[in-house]
Write a protein that holds these residues in place. Structure first.
Motif, PDB file in Angstrom:
ATOM      1  N   PRO A 169      13.015  -0.274  43.215  1.00 11.42           N
ATOM      2  CA  PRO A 169      13.817   0.080  42.039  1.00 11.42           C
ATOM      3  C   PRO A 169      12.917   0.456  40.865  1.00 11.42           C
ATOM      4  CG  PRO A 169      14.639  -1.946  43.043  1.00 11.42           C
ATOM      5  CD  PRO A 169      13.335  -1.630  43.714  1.00 11.42           C
ATOM      6  N   ILE A 170      13.375   1.389  40.051  1.00 11.70           N
ATOM      7  CA  ILE A 170      12.639   1.835  38.867  1.00 11.70           C
ATOM      8  C   ILE A 170      13.296   1.215  37.638  1.00 11.70           C
ATOM      9  CG2 ILE A 170      11.830   3.836  37.554  1.00 11.70           C
ATOM     10  CD1 ILE A 170      10.735   3.647  40.431  1.00 11.70           C
ATOM     11  N   TYR A 171      12.515   0.443  36.891  1.00  8.83           N
ATOM     12  CA  TYR A 171      13.048  -0.285  35.734  1.00  8.83           C
ATOM     13  C   TYR A 171      12.605   0.369  34.424  1.00  8.83           C
ATOM     14  CZ  TYR A 171      13.890  -4.028  39.137  1.00  8.83           C
ATOM     15  OH  TYR A 171      14.310  -4.751  40.216  1.00  8.83           O
ATOM     16  N   SER A 172      13.471   0.327  33.425  1.00  4.43           N
ATOM     17  CA  SER A 172      13.245   0.757  32.038  1.00  4.43           C
ATOM     18  C   SER A 172      13.521   2.249  31.858  1.00  4.43           C
ATOM     19  CB  SER A 172      11.836   0.430  31.536  1.00  4.43           C
ATOM     20  OG  SER A 172      10.904   1.413  31.907  1.00  4.43           O
ATOM     21  N   ARG A 173      13.996   2.575  30.660  1.00  2.00           N
ATOM     22  CA  ARG A 173      14.378   3.952  30.348  1.00  2.00           C
ATOM     23  C   ARG A 173      13.199   4.918  30.495  1.00  2.00           C
ATOM     24  NH1 ARG A 173      17.902   4.310  25.189  1.00  2.00           N
ATOM     25  NH2 ARG A 173      16.007   3.587  24.161  1.00  2.00           N
ATOM     26  N   MET A 222      21.617   8.739  26.635  1.00  2.10           N
ATOM     27  CA  MET A 222      22.641   8.407  27.629  1.00  2.10           C
ATOM     28  C   MET A 222      22.291   7.171  28.446  1.00  2.10           C
ATOM     29  SD  MET A 222      23.721  12.150  29.134  1.00  2.10           S
ATOM     30  CE  MET A 222      24.477  11.360  30.558  1.00  2.10           C
ATOM     31  N   LEU A 223      21.041   6.707  28.354  1.00  6.29           N
ATOM     32  CA  LEU A 223      20.580   5.586  29.180  1.00  6.29           C
ATOM     33  C   LEU A 223      20.379   4.336  28.334  1.00  6.29           C
ATOM     34  CD1 LEU A 223      17.793   7.469  31.212  1.00  6.29           C
ATOM     35  CD2 LEU A 223      20.239   7.307  31.740  1.00  6.29           C
ATOM     36  N   THR A 224      20.752   3.180  28.896  1.00  5.86           N
ATOM     37  CA  THR A 224      20.430   1.930  28.220  1.00  5.86           C
ATOM     38  C   THR A 224      18.921   1.705  28.319  1.00  5.86           C
ATOM     39  OG1 THR A 224      20.721   0.601  30.226  1.00  5.86           O
ATOM     40  CG2 THR A 224      22.667   0.916  28.825  1.00  5.86           C
ATOM     41  N   GLU A 225      18.384   0.880  27.436  1.00  3.56           N
ATOM     42  CA  GLU A 225      16.933   0.629  27.450  1.00  3.56           C
ATOM     43  C   GLU A 225      16.495  -0.026  28.747  1.00  3.56           C
ATOM     44  OE1 GLU A 225      15.212  -1.310  24.138  1.00  3.56           O
ATOM     45  OE2 GLU A 225      16.220  -0.057  22.652  1.00  3.56           O
ATOM     46  N   ASP A 226      17.369  -0.853  29.321  1.00  8.11           N
ATOM     47  CA  ASP A 226      17.008  -1.577  30.545  1.00  8.11           C
ATOM     48  C   ASP A 226      17.627  -0.932  31.791  1.00  8.11           C
ATOM     49  OD1 ASP A 226      19.622  -2.198  29.976  1.00  8.11           O
ATOM     50  OD2 ASP A 226      19.409  -4.362  30.302  1.00  8.11           O
ATOM     51  N   VAL A 227      17.871   0.370  31.742  1.00 17.40           N
ATOM     52  CA  VAL A 227      18.459   1.077  32.875  1.00 17.40           C
ATOM     53  C   VAL A 227      17.599   0.902  34.126  1.00 17.40           C
ATOM     54  CG1 VAL A 227      17.283   3.244  32.282  1.00 17.40           C
ATOM     55  CG2 VAL A 227      19.391   3.312  33.638  1.00 17.40           C
ATOM     56  N   ILE A 228      18.262   0.858  35.294  1.00 17.90           N
ATOM     57  CA  ILE A 228      17.570   0.733  36.578  1.00 17.90           C
ATOM     58  C   ILE A 228      18.009   1.875  37.484  1.00 17.90           C
ATOM     59  CG2 ILE A 228      17.166  -0.718  38.615  1.00 17.90           C
ATOM     60  CD1 ILE A 228      17.933  -3.133  36.894  1.00 17.90           C
ATOM     61  N   LEU A 229      17.056   2.513  38.140  1.00 17.36           N
ATOM     62  CA  LEU A 229      17.361   3.552  39.123  1.00 17.36           C
ATOM     63  C   LEU A 229      16.978   3.047  40.509  1.00 17.36           C
ATOM     64  CD1 LEU A 229      16.803   7.360  38.881  1.00 17.36           C
ATOM     65  CD2 LEU A 229      16.050   6.133  40.930  1.00 17.36           C
ATOM     66  N   ILE A 230      17.927   3.133  41.437  1.00 16.60           N
ATOM     67  CA  ILE A 230      17.696   2.704  42.817  1.00 16.60           C
ATOM     68  C   ILE A 230      17.993   3.878  43.731  1.00 16.60           C
ATOM     69  CG2 ILE A 230      18.358   1.079  44.629  1.00 16.60           C
ATOM     70  CD1 ILE A 230      19.292  -0.828  42.418  1.00 16.60           C
ATOM     71  N   SER A 231      17.028   4.223  44.580  1.00 18.83           N
ATOM     72  CA  SER A 231      17.232   5.358  45.479  1.00 18.83           C
ATOM     73  C   SER A 231      17.069   4.927  46.925  1.00 18.83           C
ATOM     74  CB  SER A 231      16.265   6.494  45.143  1.00 18.83           C
ATOM     75  OG  SER A 231      14.931   6.047  45.163  1.00 18.83           O
ATOM     76  N   THR A 270      29.235   0.717  25.322  1.00 18.71           N
ATOM     77  CA  THR A 270      28.502   1.859  24.751  1.00 18.71           C
ATOM     78  C   THR A 270      28.685   3.158  25.543  1.00 18.71           C
ATOM     79  OG1 THR A 270      26.504   1.364  26.023  1.00 18.71           O
ATOM     80  CG2 THR A 270      26.735   0.292  23.878  1.00 18.71           C
ATOM     81  N   THR A 271      29.309   3.072  26.714  1.00 24.53           N
ATOM     82  CA  THR A 271      29.419   4.200  27.648  1.00 24.53           C
ATOM     83  C   THR A 271      28.056   4.834  27.887  1.00 24.53           C
ATOM     84  OG1 THR A 271      31.537   4.625  26.545  1.00 24.53           O
ATOM     85  CG2 THR A 271      30.937   6.112  28.319  1.00 24.53           C
ATOM     86  N   ALA A 272      27.050   3.989  28.040  1.00 19.83           N
ATOM     87  CA  ALA A 272      25.714   4.447  28.433  1.00 19.83           C
ATOM     88  C   ALA A 272      25.494   4.048  29.886  1.00 19.83           C
ATOM     89  CB  ALA A 272      24.648   3.829  27.531  1.00 19.83           C
ATOM     90  N   ILE A 273      24.566   4.729  30.537  1.00 19.97           N
ATOM     91  CA  ILE A 273      24.295   4.467  31.952  1.00 19.97           C
ATOM     92  C   ILE A 273      23.327   3.295  32.077  1.00 19.97           C
ATOM     93  CG2 ILE A 273      23.292   5.422  34.056  1.00 19.97           C
ATOM     94  CD1 ILE A 273      24.045   8.222  32.921  1.00 19.97           C
ATOM     95  N   GLN A 274      23.733   2.256  32.849  1.00 16.27           N
ATOM     96  CA  GLN A 274      22.846   1.106  33.038  1.00 16.27           C
ATOM     97  C   GLN A 274      22.292   1.017  34.461  1.00 16.27           C
ATOM     98  OE1 GLN A 274      25.136  -2.313  31.890  1.00 16.27           O
ATOM     99  NE2 GLN A 274      26.514  -2.238  33.659  1.00 16.27           N
ATOM    100  N   ARG A 275      22.916   1.726  35.406  1.00 14.19           N
ATOM    101  CA  ARG A 275      22.387   1.803  36.772  1.00 14.19           C
ATOM    102  C   ARG A 275      22.596   3.226  37.285  1.00 14.19           C
ATOM    103  NH1 ARG A 275      21.297  -2.520  35.256  1.00 14.19           N
ATOM    104  NH2 ARG A 275      21.440  -4.561  36.277  1.00 14.19           N
ATOM    105  N   ILE A 276      21.581   3.742  37.967  1.00  9.78           N
ATOM    106  CA  ILE A 276      21.697   5.044  38.632  1.00  9.78           C
ATOM    107  C   ILE A 276      21.391   4.828  40.106  1.00  9.78           C
ATOM    108  CG2 ILE A 276      20.853   7.420  38.757  1.00  9.78           C
ATOM    109  CD1 ILE A 276      19.876   7.113  35.862  1.00  9.78           C
ATOM    110  N   TYR A 277      22.289   5.265  40.968  1.00  4.52           N
ATOM    111  CA  TYR A 277      22.098   5.131  42.409  1.00  4.52           C
ATOM    112  C   TYR A 277      21.941   6.534  42.996  1.00  4.52           C
ATOM    113  CZ  TYR A 277      24.055   0.528  41.398  1.00  4.52           C
ATOM    114  OH  TYR A 277      24.297  -0.715  40.863  1.00  4.52           O
ATOM    115  N   VAL A 278      20.831   6.739  43.707  1.00  3.52           N
ATOM    116  CA  VAL A 278      20.539   8.047  44.308  1.00  3.52           C
ATOM    117  C   VAL A 278      20.496   7.875  45.825  1.00  3.52           C
ATOM    118  CG1 VAL A 278      18.943   9.990  44.387  1.00  3.52           C
ATOM    119  CG2 VAL A 278      19.200   8.680  42.254  1.00  3.52           C
ATOM    120  N   ILE A 279      21.468   8.460  46.513  1.00  2.00           N
ATOM    121  CA  ILE A 279      21.551   8.334  47.970  1.00  2.00           C
ATOM    122  C   ILE A 279      21.136   9.668  48.590  1.00  2.00           C
ATOM    123  CG2 ILE A 279      23.025   7.785  49.943  1.00  2.00           C
ATOM    124  CD1 ILE A 279      24.318   6.902  46.535  1.00  2.00           C
TER     125      ILE A 279
END
Length: 301
Positions: free
Chosen positions: A227-231, A206-215, A282-291
């Motif tokens: 920020p957290i980089y990479s799947r 479900m995640l792109t290879e270069d997905v980024i998570l920001i919390s 691709t309907t894959a997740i490329q950014r995840i935001y956690v508040i």
């Protein structure tokens, strides 16, 4: 010499409030990235408005928009100074649809902006943001924008052109097809299931290879400072999130800025919001935001 000012009645002010509150709120929310601050700005504007109304106003909507933009520009100057000392990543305050909306809230929801686009606005200077929002979101002419900001039409065109080169506009999607929305909802349901059951490896596809998570915990709640980089690294953090917050928390599918997202609750109170930016092809997740900053969750009920 006769004065052009007049003393509006309470009913006139209330009529103006009912008519223009959704529009002014939309401007302030886009400018400030905070629902609570946007609400305060609208209230403050209408408290002070009697002293600013006069018989020479030919377009009350533009006049009120100008007042709101100028208030937001002033607010952003002080806000940016405060954010220098902010702990970790600053993320905008999400708009979450939890229950049935009132008619006014429905008007506001219809004019909401994608969460990813609110994040994008943080890259712009206050003036760039004002020009871009007035043009892109509200379709004001450059001449009207110039009048609101006391800039020339040519200057506003240059600013707008510069912004379009500066930002990736793919985050500001047009109306999302219902088929894509349904697919995103199903994927978010899978995401919730993986989080609550601790089955994080099932999220790999479900995640792109270069997905980024920001919390954003604001220094008040445990959250990744950077920020957290990479799947691979994002999956590790999601595994830690799953272990630390569940089963003590519950998660459910909600609308976050009119797109599928997640509301986390603990003992019935909001404890976090998760929303996504999707790679459209691709309907894959490329950014995840956690508040999880409690200050940004207090208006959710």
């Amino acid at each position: 010499m006769q004065s052009n000012t007049f003393d509006p009645t309470t009913n006139q002010i209330e009529d103006l409030y009912r008519t223009y509150k959704p529009h002014l709120f939309s401007i302030a929310y886009r400018m400030l990235g905070s629902r609570s601050d946007a609400e305060d700005m609208v209230q403050d504007l209408f408290v002070s408005i009697p002293g600013y109304l006069n018989d020479n106003i030919h377009n009350i909507k533009s006049y009120l928009s100008k007042m709101m933009i100028n208030r937001c520009l002033n607010e952003l100057k002080s806000v940016r100074k405060k954010r220098i000392s902010y702990v970790g990543n600053w993320l905008p305050e999400p708009t979450v649809r939890v229950g049935e909306d009132s008619p006014l809230e429905n008007v506001e929801r219809h004019d909401t902006i994608s969460y990813a686009f609110l994040v994008l606005m943080e890259k712009l200077t206050p003036l760039e943001r004002a020009v871009f929002i007035l043009r892109e979101a509200f379709a004001y002419e450059h001449s009207e924008i110039g009048e609101m900001l006391n800039k020339s039409e040519v200057n506003c065109r240059k600013i707008y052109s510069r912004v379009k080169k500066k930002v990736d506009l793919s985050s500001q999607q047009d109306e999302i097809p219902s088929s894509q929305l349904q697919q995103e909802k199903e994927l978010v349901d899978r995401f919730i299931s993986a989080l609550t059951n601790g089955n994080i490896p099932s999220l790999v596809s479900m995640l792109t290879e270069d997905v980024i998570l920001i919390s954003d915990g604001g220094g008040k709640v445990s959250a990744a400072i950077n920020p957290i980089y990479s799947r691979e690294r994002v999956l590790e953090l999601l595994k830690a999130l799953s272990a630390s917050r569940f089963p003590g928390s519950q998660a459910r599918l909600v609308e976050v800025n009119d797109q599928p997202g997640i509301l986390m609750t603990k003992d019935g109170d909001p404890s976090g919001v998760i929303c996504f930016e999707w790679d459209t092809p691709t309907t894959a997740i490329q950014r995840i935001y956690v508040i999880v900053n409690p200050d940004k969750l207090q208006n959710l009920n």
